[in-house]
Design a protein around this motif. Sequence first.
Motif, PDB file in Angstrom:
ATOM      1  N   ASP A  26      48.184  28.572  31.398  1.00 22.78           N
ATOM      2  CA  ASP A  26      49.140  27.544  31.001  1.00 22.78           C
ATOM      3  C   ASP A  26      50.187  28.060  30.020  1.00 22.78           C
ATOM      4  O   ASP A  26      51.341  27.629  30.045  1.00 22.78           O
ATOM      5  CB  ASP A  26      48.404  26.352  30.373  1.00 22.78           C
ATOM      6  CG  ASP A  26      47.457  25.678  31.349  1.00 22.78           C
ATOM      7  OD1 ASP A  26      47.561  25.969  32.568  1.00 22.78           O
ATOM      8  OD2 ASP A  26      46.623  24.863  30.913  1.00 22.78           O
ATOM      9  N   ALA A  27      49.801  28.991  29.142  1.00 24.07           N
ATOM     10  CA  ALA A  27      50.717  29.484  28.107  1.00 24.07           C
ATOM     11  C   ALA A  27      51.260  30.870  28.415  1.00 24.07           C
ATOM     12  O   ALA A  27      52.064  31.398  27.638  1.00 24.07           O
ATOM     13  CB  ALA A  27      50.018  29.493  26.750  1.00 24.07           C
ATOM     14  N   GLY A  28      50.858  31.490  29.505  1.00 27.00           N
ATOM     15  CA  GLY A  28      51.380  32.780  29.903  1.00 27.00           C
ATOM     16  C   GLY A  28      51.111  33.887  28.893  1.00 27.00           C
ATOM     17  O   GLY A  28      50.039  33.954  28.282  1.00 27.00           O
ATOM     18  N   GLY A 117      45.417  32.731  36.421  1.00 33.75           N
ATOM     19  CA  GLY A 117      46.332  32.101  37.360  1.00 33.75           C
ATOM     20  C   GLY A 117      45.645  31.291  38.446  1.00 33.75           C
ATOM     21  O   GLY A 117      44.458  30.998  38.387  1.00 33.75           O
ATOM     22  N   ASN A 118      46.413  30.962  39.457  1.00 30.27           N
ATOM     23  CA  ASN A 118      46.014  30.166  40.618  1.00 30.27           C
ATOM     24  C   ASN A 118      44.717  30.710  41.241  1.00 30.27           C
ATOM     25  O   ASN A 118      44.680  31.831  41.734  1.00 30.27           O
ATOM     26  CB  ASN A 118      47.170  30.213  41.624  1.00 30.27           C
ATOM     27  CG  ASN A 118      46.945  29.377  42.857  1.00 30.27           C
ATOM     28  OD1 ASN A 118      45.859  29.328  43.392  1.00 30.27           O
ATOM     29  ND2 ASN A 118      48.007  28.742  43.312  1.00 30.27           N
ATOM     30  N   THR A 119      43.653  29.893  41.226  1.00 29.86           N
ATOM     31  CA  THR A 119      42.340  30.365  41.695  1.00 29.86           C
ATOM     32  C   THR A 119      42.349  30.725  43.172  1.00 29.86           C
ATOM     33  O   THR A 119      41.828  31.772  43.570  1.00 29.86           O
ATOM     34  CB  THR A 119      41.264  29.298  41.431  1.00 29.86           C
ATOM     35  OG1 THR A 119      41.242  28.973  40.047  1.00 29.86           O
ATOM     36  CG2 THR A 119      39.882  29.801  41.845  1.00 29.86           C
ATOM     37  N   GLY A 120      42.933  29.856  44.009  1.00 32.20           N
ATOM     38  CA  GLY A 120      42.968  30.125  45.437  1.00 32.20           C
ATOM     39  C   GLY A 120      43.732  31.389  45.759  1.00 32.20           C
ATOM     40  O   GLY A 120      43.317  32.188  46.609  1.00 32.20           O
ATOM     41  N   HIS A 299      32.429  29.888  27.035  1.00 35.97           N
ATOM     42  CA  HIS A 299      31.759  30.277  28.277  1.00 35.97           C
ATOM     43  C   HIS A 299      32.795  30.670  29.331  1.00 35.97           C
ATOM     44  O   HIS A 299      32.544  30.595  30.527  1.00 35.97           O
ATOM     45  CB  HIS A 299      30.884  29.132  28.808  1.00 35.97           C
ATOM     46  CG  HIS A 299      29.871  28.653  27.818  1.00 35.97           C
ATOM     47  ND1 HIS A 299      30.160  27.706  26.858  1.00 35.97           N
ATOM     48  CD2 HIS A 299      28.582  29.011  27.610  1.00 35.97           C
ATOM     49  CE1 HIS A 299      29.089  27.485  26.116  1.00 35.97           C
ATOM     50  NE2 HIS A 299      28.126  28.268  26.537  1.00 35.97           N
ATOM     51  N   ASN A 300      33.969  31.090  28.869  1.00 41.41           N
ATOM     52  CA  ASN A 300      35.074  31.366  29.783  1.00 41.41           C
ATOM     53  C   ASN A 300      34.868  32.688  30.520  1.00 41.41           C
ATOM     54  O   ASN A 300      34.385  33.655  29.948  1.00 41.41           O
ATOM     55  CB  ASN A 300      36.390  31.414  28.999  1.00 41.41           C
ATOM     56  CG  ASN A 300      37.594  31.477  29.901  1.00 41.41           C
ATOM     57  OD1 ASN A 300      37.664  30.779  30.910  1.00 41.41           O
ATOM     58  ND2 ASN A 300      38.556  32.313  29.551  1.00 41.41           N
ATOM     59  N   GLY A 301      35.271  32.695  31.786  1.00 41.04           N
ATOM     60  CA  GLY A 301      35.192  33.916  32.574  1.00 41.04           C
ATOM     61  C   GLY A 301      34.341  33.761  33.810  1.00 41.04           C
ATOM     62  O   GLY A 301      33.180  34.161  33.832  1.00 41.04           O
ATOM     63  N   ASN A 308      34.445  44.630  46.509  1.00 33.46           N
ATOM     64  CA  ASN A 308      34.413  46.047  46.130  1.00 33.46           C
ATOM     65  C   ASN A 308      35.304  46.273  44.911  1.00 33.46           C
ATOM     66  O   ASN A 308      36.228  47.090  44.923  1.00 33.46           O
ATOM     67  CB  ASN A 308      34.879  46.914  47.300  1.00 33.46           C
ATOM     68  CG  ASN A 308      33.872  46.972  48.417  1.00 33.46           C
ATOM     69  OD1 ASN A 308      32.715  47.305  48.204  1.00 33.46           O
ATOM     70  ND2 ASN A 308      34.298  46.626  49.622  1.00 33.46           N
ATOM     71  N   GLY A 309      35.043  45.551  43.887  1.00 37.40           N
ATOM     72  CA  GLY A 309      35.817  45.604  42.662  1.00 37.40           C
ATOM     73  C   GLY A 309      35.567  44.337  41.871  1.00 37.40           C
ATOM     74  O   GLY A 309      35.108  43.336  42.426  1.00 37.40           O
ATOM     75  N   ILE A 310      35.875  44.368  40.598  1.00 39.98           N
ATOM     76  CA  ILE A 310      35.551  43.245  39.710  1.00 39.98           C
ATOM     77  C   ILE A 310      36.812  42.464  39.378  1.00 39.98           C
ATOM     78  O   ILE A 310      37.801  43.037  38.893  1.00 39.98           O
ATOM     79  CB  ILE A 310      34.882  43.757  38.422  1.00 39.98           C
ATOM     80  CG1 ILE A 310      33.570  44.468  38.762  1.00 39.98           C
ATOM     81  CG2 ILE A 310      34.630  42.605  37.450  1.00 39.98           C
ATOM     82  CD1 ILE A 310      32.991  45.262  37.616  1.00 39.98           C
ATOM     83  N   VAL A 311      36.775  41.161  39.651  1.00 37.09           N
ATOM     84  CA  VAL A 311      37.875  40.255  39.331  1.00 37.09           C
ATOM     85  C   VAL A 311      37.298  39.069  38.575  1.00 37.09           C
ATOM     86  O   VAL A 311      36.379  38.410  39.058  1.00 37.09           O
ATOM     87  CB  VAL A 311      38.608  39.776  40.599  1.00 37.09           C
ATOM     88  CG1 VAL A 311      39.720  38.781  40.226  1.00 37.09           C
ATOM     89  CG2 VAL A 311      39.195  40.960  41.362  1.00 37.09           C
ATOM     90  N   VAL A 312      37.835  38.807  37.380  1.00 35.24           N
ATOM     91  CA  VAL A 312      37.358  37.715  36.533  1.00 35.24           C
ATOM     92  C   VAL A 312      38.454  36.662  36.413  1.00 35.24           C
ATOM     93  O   VAL A 312      39.609  36.988  36.131  1.00 35.24           O
ATOM     94  CB  VAL A 312      36.969  38.233  35.132  1.00 35.24           C
ATOM     95  CG1 VAL A 312      36.593  37.079  34.212  1.00 35.24           C
ATOM     96  CG2 VAL A 312      35.801  39.213  35.249  1.00 35.24           C
ATOM     97  N   LYS A 313      38.077  35.419  36.610  1.00 37.46           N
ATOM     98  CA  LYS A 313      39.014  34.288  36.525  1.00 37.46           C
ATOM     99  C   LYS A 313      38.832  33.582  35.188  1.00 37.46           C
ATOM    100  O   LYS A 313      37.777  33.021  34.901  1.00 37.46           O
ATOM    101  CB  LYS A 313      38.755  33.312  37.676  1.00 37.46           C
ATOM    102  CG  LYS A 313      39.540  31.990  37.596  1.00 37.46           C
ATOM    103  CD  LYS A 313      41.004  32.211  37.785  1.00 37.46           C
ATOM    104  CE  LYS A 313      41.766  30.888  37.878  1.00 37.46           C
ATOM    105  NZ  LYS A 313      41.804  30.146  36.593  1.00 37.46           N
ATOM    106  N   SER A 314      39.866  33.597  34.378  1.00 36.12           N
ATOM    107  CA  SER A 314      39.879  32.842  33.134  1.00 36.12           C
ATOM    108  C   SER A 314      40.408  31.448  33.409  1.00 36.12           C
ATOM    109  O   SER A 314      41.256  31.247  34.285  1.00 36.12           O
ATOM    110  CB  SER A 314      40.764  33.547  32.101  1.00 36.12           C
ATOM    111  OG  SER A 314      40.969  32.732  30.968  1.00 36.12           O
ATOM    112  N   HIS A 315      39.925  30.457  32.674  1.00 34.32           N
ATOM    113  CA  HIS A 315      40.421  29.095  32.811  1.00 34.32           C
ATOM    114  C   HIS A 315      41.899  29.059  32.417  1.00 34.32           C
ATOM    115  O   HIS A 315      42.315  29.703  31.461  1.00 34.32           O
ATOM    116  CB  HIS A 315      39.619  28.157  31.910  1.00 34.32           C
ATOM    117  CG  HIS A 315      39.798  26.713  32.233  1.00 34.32           C
ATOM    118  ND1 HIS A 315      40.946  26.012  31.937  1.00 34.32           N
ATOM    119  CD2 HIS A 315      38.977  25.819  32.866  1.00 34.32           C
ATOM    120  CE1 HIS A 315      40.827  24.763  32.350  1.00 34.32           C
ATOM    121  NE2 HIS A 315      39.650  24.625  32.911  1.00 34.32           N
TER     122      HIS A 315
END
Length: 359
Positions: A26-28, A117-120, A299-301, A308-315
Amino acid sequence: MGDRPSQYGRSVIAPVRIAIDAMGGDAGPATMVEGAAIAVRSDPRLTVSLFGDAESIDRERSRFPILAGRSDVVHAPHVISGEDKPSQAIRRAKDSSMGLSIAAVKAGDAGASVSAGNTGALMAMSKLALRTMPGIDRPALAALLPTLGDNDLVLLDLGANTECDARNLVQFAVMGAAYARTVMGLQRPRVRLLNIGTEELKGTEELRDAAQALRDATDLPIQFDGFIEGDRLGRGEADVIVTDGFSGNIALKTIEGTARFVADLLRRAFSSSIRSKIGFLISRPATELLRHHLDPNNHNGAVFLGLNGIVVKSHGGASAQGVANAIGVAVKLVEADITRLVTEDLASIRSPIITGGGK
């Protein structure tokens, strides 16, 4: 990764580099760069690559001297918005901050990517670029949630796959257990399947078949405890709870909504009268503990497991501390080499559901 012995017998700190989509959330850049600074300050091994508009990132980065020698900026002319469809996002993978951060993982230039960013779009780009690992049909989105027990709960899938068969559910259980072992340090995580009842005959055929396969997988480093109902999610009775993405997303949103409801109810109750305000002052230590426990930033992340690689989604609305926590999750997964853990665990399952002889 992690500490390794040097030729002189002393421990050498192995560096970890994380690629950060600095334009997400949201805040970039304001929040993402500050979160990176907090994470770098707390971990001497960590360096970061910040992807996005170079001028905006450098402006924010100048506020944090610790980033001067522990970060670099990679300019990306485009930003994936929250309204962009996955198909639109994929077309911008080569020149967007999100796409370039994932590409850094694929190229081996970073151990993991973190985006708010955008989860989808993040899921679509990650799956296309990194592909699913051997033995995994579909990646799953997993997150940590607070409980009344001694540790948090891993819940998956949270929306990546709305329909799942027994094979998918077993794979999710293996990945979720590996995640729990990595992040929470559990040797044999307690795993349960979300169902409408705890009896063995309850639920769909897919759930019952998955349960049987997990009961038979005695070589797995897990403790499978059968089914669990939704009202027990936060009781601390399981370390990993597995479900399809449709049910998992509903469960997650219900938990988040209930937490906000409780917090708002307490706020209203304590401000209703002078006596209530005095009561708030007396009970403030307890209410602060409750607020900390329910704060999603702690509990973010969420993690896309099975790639085949690690991708973490922050809220998207995470604070700087929340972003730092998401980066910390990424570091732990890189250190533990979670892809290897999942591969080894899958290889130990002899169930026909996994080996291809079942439904």
